[in-house]
Design a protein around this motif. Structure first.
Motif, PDB file in Angstrom:
ATOM      1  N   ARG A 284      99.788  19.080  23.078  1.00  0.00           N
ATOM      2  CA  ARG A 284     101.233  19.333  22.994  1.00  0.00           C
ATOM      3  C   ARG A 284     101.647  20.457  23.927  1.00  0.00           C
ATOM      4  O   ARG A 284     102.726  20.417  24.515  1.00  0.00           O
ATOM      5  N   GLN A 285     100.772  21.458  24.093  1.00  0.00           N
ATOM      6  CA  GLN A 285     101.087  22.561  25.006  1.00  0.00           C
ATOM      7  C   GLN A 285     101.244  22.072  26.439  1.00  0.00           C
ATOM      8  O   GLN A 285     101.822  22.744  27.273  1.00  0.00           O
ATOM      9  N   ARG A 286     100.674  20.880  26.716  1.00  0.00           N
ATOM     10  CA  ARG A 286     100.759  20.357  28.086  1.00  0.00           C
ATOM     11  C   ARG A 286     101.726  19.194  28.153  1.00  0.00           C
ATOM     12  O   ARG A 286     101.626  18.343  29.030  1.00  0.00           O
ATOM     13  N   GLY A 287     102.625  19.148  27.199  1.00  0.00           N
ATOM     14  CA  GLY A 287     103.691  18.146  27.247  1.00  0.00           C
ATOM     15  C   GLY A 287     103.356  16.842  26.542  1.00  0.00           C
ATOM     16  O   GLY A 287     104.117  15.885  26.609  1.00  0.00           O
ATOM     17  N   GLY A 288     102.187  16.795  25.875  1.00  0.00           N
ATOM     18  CA  GLY A 288     101.809  15.578  25.156  1.00  0.00           C
ATOM     19  C   GLY A 288     102.729  15.362  23.960  1.00  0.00           C
ATOM     20  O   GLY A 288     103.110  16.311  23.282  1.00  0.00           O
TER      21      GLY A 288
END
Ligand SMILES: [Zn+2]
Length: 170
Positions: free
Chosen positions: A101-105
């Motif tokens: 999620r931190q990488r836009g997932g």
């Protein structure tokens, strides 16, 4: 009255699951017919009633396709409680975001998988490629048929007679 009844559309397609009370109302009003009964009947105050386990509507219902809700339990069921990185099977599992999620997932069916604690810890906030970890298979949104299968499994004997109306999901 808490057993579950599989409701089929007029064309025998699984439509939803209702309780026995609702099924009785549909049959009583001539809106559905009983296809399968459970062995043990319902004992009422003055009468014994057959207990339906599958009913079919007398008319076609058009409705949007049933969407399987995305929750931990559903992710584990889809993946058979099997870690999608190492194949380890357990009831003690975690949900991993393939692209963190931190990488836009995103939190969507095609970006969540079942992972054992060890793999989840090892992967951390990295993509599978960065972590040199391969997925056993690409995650996908389950079909509505999966939903009915999982319900059936959870109901055990109470879903007797459902099987022949539920083709095995792929
Ligand atoms: Zn694992």
């Amino acid at each position: 009255m808490n057993s579950r009844v599989l409701v089929l559309n007029q064309n025998y397609e699984p439509l939803n699951i209702c309780n026995v009370r609702r099924a009785f109302v549909l049959v009583f009003r001539g809106k559905a017919e009983v296809l399968e009964l459970l062995a043990e009947p319902l004992v009422g105050v003055s009468q014994v009633y057959p207990r339906p386990s599958v009913i079919k509507l007398m008319y076609m219902v058009k409705r949007p396709r049933l969407m399987v809700r995305l929750s931990r339990r559903e992710v584990f069921l889809r993946d058979n409680y099997t870690c999608q990185y190492c194949g380890y099977e357990s009831r003690d599992m975690t949900v991993d975001h393939v692209v963190p999620r931190q990488r836009g997932g995103r939190h969507t069916w095609d970006n969540v998988v079942t992972a054992c604690r060890r793999c989840n810890h090892r992967k951390g906030a990295r993509t599978p490629a960065d972590a040199h970890m391969n997925l056993i298979r690409q995650p996908r949104r389950p079909s509505p048929l999966h939903y009915f299968w999982w319900q059936q499994q959870g109901l055990n004997g109470a879903a007797n007679g459902w099987r022949k109306f539920l083709p095995e999901p792929k």
